[in-house]
Scaffold this motif. Structure first.
Motif, PDB file in Angstrom:
ATOM      1  N   MET A 126       2.406  -0.160   7.285  1.00 28.47           N
ATOM      2  CA  MET A 126       1.236  -1.017   7.195  1.00 28.47           C
ATOM      3  C   MET A 126       0.605  -1.084   8.473  1.00 28.47           C
ATOM      4  SD  MET A 126       0.282  -1.699   4.053  1.00 28.47           S
ATOM      5  CE  MET A 126      -0.980  -2.594   4.696  1.00 28.47           C
ATOM      6  N   ASN A 127       1.391  -1.127   9.564  1.00 28.87           N
ATOM      7  CA  ASN A 127       0.800  -1.226  10.818  1.00 28.87           C
ATOM      8  C   ASN A 127       0.281   0.197  11.298  1.00 28.87           C
ATOM      9  OD1 ASN A 127       3.833  -3.233  11.593  1.00 28.87           O
ATOM     10  ND2 ASN A 127       1.536  -3.827  12.216  1.00 28.87           N
ATOM     11  N   PHE A 259      -0.978  -5.043  -7.932  1.00 30.08           N
ATOM     12  CA  PHE A 259      -0.422  -5.793  -6.780  1.00 30.08           C
ATOM     13  C   PHE A 259       0.644  -4.866  -6.338  1.00 30.08           C
ATOM     14  CE2 PHE A 259       2.297  -9.600  -5.137  1.00 30.08           C
ATOM     15  CZ  PHE A 259       1.859  -9.363  -4.107  1.00 30.08           C
ATOM     16  N   ILE A 260       0.535  -4.460  -5.162  1.00 33.20           N
ATOM     17  CA  ILE A 260       1.537  -3.524  -4.575  1.00 33.20           C
ATOM     18  C   ILE A 260       2.214  -4.381  -3.523  1.00 33.20           C
ATOM     19  CG2 ILE A 260       1.977  -1.292  -3.283  1.00 33.20           C
ATOM     20  CD1 ILE A 260       1.154  -0.932  -6.009  1.00 33.20           C
ATOM     21  N   CYS A 261       3.657  -4.581  -3.461  1.00 32.58           N
ATOM     22  CA  CYS A 261       4.252  -5.253  -2.541  1.00 32.58           C
ATOM     23  C   CYS A 261       5.438  -4.706  -2.025  1.00 32.58           C
ATOM     24  CB  CYS A 261       4.294  -6.937  -2.874  1.00 32.58           C
ATOM     25  SG  CYS A 261       5.479  -7.134  -4.255  1.00 32.58           S
ATOM     26  N   HIS A 262       5.886  -5.317  -0.820  1.00 29.16           N
ATOM     27  CA  HIS A 262       7.344  -4.719  -0.251  1.00 29.16           C
ATOM     28  C   HIS A 262       8.353  -5.376  -1.430  1.00 29.16           C
ATOM     29  CE1 HIS A 262      10.461  -3.478   2.230  1.00 29.16           C
ATOM     30  NE2 HIS A 262      10.916  -4.482   2.339  1.00 29.16           N
ATOM     31  N   ALA A 294      12.616   0.492   2.295  1.00 32.88           N
ATOM     32  CA  ALA A 294      11.915  -0.073   3.589  1.00 32.88           C
ATOM     33  C   ALA A 294      10.355   0.512   3.634  1.00 32.88           C
ATOM     34  CB  ALA A 294      12.655   0.724   4.665  1.00 32.88           C
ATOM     35  N   THR A 295      10.089   1.268   4.861  1.00 37.87           N
ATOM     36  CA  THR A 295       8.580   1.678   4.961  1.00 37.87           C
ATOM     37  C   THR A 295       7.755   2.520   3.738  1.00 37.87           C
ATOM     38  OG1 THR A 295       9.234   3.399   6.422  1.00 37.87           O
ATOM     39  CG2 THR A 295       8.697   1.505   7.452  1.00 37.87           C
ATOM     40  N   VAL A 296       8.874   3.004   3.057  1.00 39.17           N
ATOM     41  CA  VAL A 296       8.494   3.971   2.037  1.00 39.17           C
ATOM     42  C   VAL A 296       7.726   3.105   0.835  1.00 39.17           C
ATOM     43  CG1 VAL A 296       9.081   5.649   0.335  1.00 39.17           C
ATOM     44  CG2 VAL A 296      10.066   5.832   2.603  1.00 39.17           C
ATOM     45  N   THR A 297       8.297   1.928   0.731  1.00 42.69           N
ATOM     46  CA  THR A 297       7.769   1.280  -0.403  1.00 42.69           C
ATOM     47  C   THR A 297       6.461   1.059  -0.968  1.00 42.69           C
ATOM     48  OG1 THR A 297       9.821  -0.300  -0.047  1.00 42.69           O
ATOM     49  CG2 THR A 297       8.290  -1.059  -1.605  1.00 42.69           C
ATOM     50  N   ILE A 298       5.490   0.537   0.013  1.00 41.12           N
ATOM     51  CA  ILE A 298       4.200   0.412  -0.446  1.00 41.12           C
ATOM     52  C   ILE A 298       3.513   1.859  -0.636  1.00 41.12           C
ATOM     53  CG2 ILE A 298       1.813  -0.283   0.543  1.00 41.12           C
ATOM     54  CD1 ILE A 298       3.451  -2.798   1.652  1.00 41.12           C
ATOM     55  N   VAL A 315      -2.390  -5.505  -1.759  1.00 39.15           N
ATOM     56  CA  VAL A 315      -1.151  -5.125  -1.058  1.00 39.15           C
ATOM     57  C   VAL A 315      -0.602  -6.292  -0.235  1.00 39.15           C
ATOM     58  CG1 VAL A 315      -0.290  -3.540   0.626  1.00 39.15           C
ATOM     59  CG2 VAL A 315      -2.324  -2.907  -0.842  1.00 39.15           C
ATOM     60  N   GLY A 316       0.819  -6.475  -0.552  1.00 36.24           N
ATOM     61  CA  GLY A 316       1.442  -7.214   0.350  1.00 36.24           C
ATOM     62  C   GLY A 316       2.589  -6.730   1.140  1.00 36.24           C
TER      63      GLY A 316
END
Length: 331
Positions: A126-127, A259-262, A294-298, A315-316
């Motif tokens: 996300m960053n 709704f896409i979230c971690h 991890a970072t792949v999730t979203i 997105v969360g």
């Protein structure tokens, strides 16, 4: 912090190793019933995580990122030479320096791209999107490739060895057994109409950094992953932000198509849907078959959901620390 969105998704890709390891196999390996009083189905029953993908020794973080990047380039129709920047956002790295993004840039042939890494635990992707978004506003960049590759099951292997010898606290290390490997990539371009990222709502509180903290040592890793506490704090912080997010987006929960979230497991996932006041039916699940990626999730869940034209996606994002973000995309 509120950031106005300037970009849209032009292409997206994902890649997972072929090897599948079940949660029951992991619990059997640590002799969970005898050593910890937990059935071999505990991870399945309580966390909802049934299996995960595990990379081969020759599948490095960059390998998974490159595979995902290849698909993102194909789906976008953009040539590698058109990429202006490559940003690698994974937790996993095969070396300290240079940035993994250099290897991705070279292997994909993005010869005109600047490249660097961004690291912020599970929130890193996300960053990366937000940095790419600001490039669209403040530079001449028109195509930015954000990629990640996670090989976090090496952490799992380390803690499995400790748990087999009763040299670890299962309650503090249970998060290590939920991890899975994979890669994801996204190509971002400037918005040409109302579609794309609308706003980002960001918050960080370093008070909770110790809840999920892993460090490398000569003998592997040390730290803890207290998933129950960190999940509760994640949801509490999201809850404090959601009204403001909906206000900036000018949306209600009824407007949300997806709704896409971690994701770290079943119970937090259900509570995240409740937090956003949306049905679990519109909140895709990846933890069941892939674990905590991890970072792949979203990016993977966006990839897998395939939102329709005009659909509004909330997105969360979350990462240990804690870092929290909420954003809205119109497809």
């Amino acid at each position: 912090m509120i950031i106005k969105g300037n970009c849209q998704i032009a292409g997206i890709g994902a890649y997972f190793p072929e090897q599948v390891v079940t949660s029951k196999e992991l619990m059997f390996e640590i002799n969970s019933e005898k050593n910890y009083g937990l059935s071999e189905s505990w991870l399945d029953d309580v966390c909802g995580i049934e299996k995960r993908r595990v990379a081969r020794p020759d599948e490095l973080p960059s390998t998974l990122a490159i595979k995902a990047g290849e698909e993102a380039l194909r789906t976008s129709g953009i040539s590698p030479s058109e990429i202006d920047a490559v940003i690698f956002c994974g937790i996993s790295k095969e070396w300290i320096e240079p940035s993994i993004a250099h290897k991705v840039q070279y292997e994909l042939g993005c010869t005109n791209a600047i490249c660097f890494d961004v690291s912020n635990a599970c929130h890193g992707f996300m960053n990366g999107i937000m940095i790419a978004d600001q490039f669209m506003q403040g530079s001449n960049a028109t195509h930015v490739l954000v990629v990640t590759g996670e090989v976090t099951t090496d952490i799992t292997s380390h803690y499995i060895d400790k748990l087999k010898k009763n040299k670890a606290d299962l309650k503090k290390e249970i998060g290590a057994l939920t991890l899975g490997d994979g890669g994801a990539a996204m190509i971002l371009t400037p918005k040409t109409d109302t579609r794309g990222f609308q706003f980002y709502n960001l918050y960080t509180n370093g008070k909770y950094a110790d809840l999920c903290k892993i460090g490398a040592t000569k003998n592997g890793y040390n730290g803890q992953m207290v998933m129950g506490k960190i999940s509760s704090m994640m949801i509490r912080l999201h809850s404090a932000m959601i009204e403001k997010t909906y206000s900036y987006l000018n949306w209600s929960s009824l407007d949300v198509g997806r709704f896409i979230c971690h994701q770290v497991g079943k119970k937090p996932h259900i509570r995240m849907s409740s937090m956003a006041n949306v049905s679990p039916e519109i909140t895709p699940i990846s933890y069941k078959d892939y674990g905590n990626i991890a970072t792949v999730t979203i990016p993977f869940n966006i990839y897998n959901a395939k939102p329709e034209h005009g659909e509004k996606v909330l997105v969360g994002g979350a990462g240990s620390g804690m870092s929290i973000s909420q954003s809205g995309i119109i497809f």
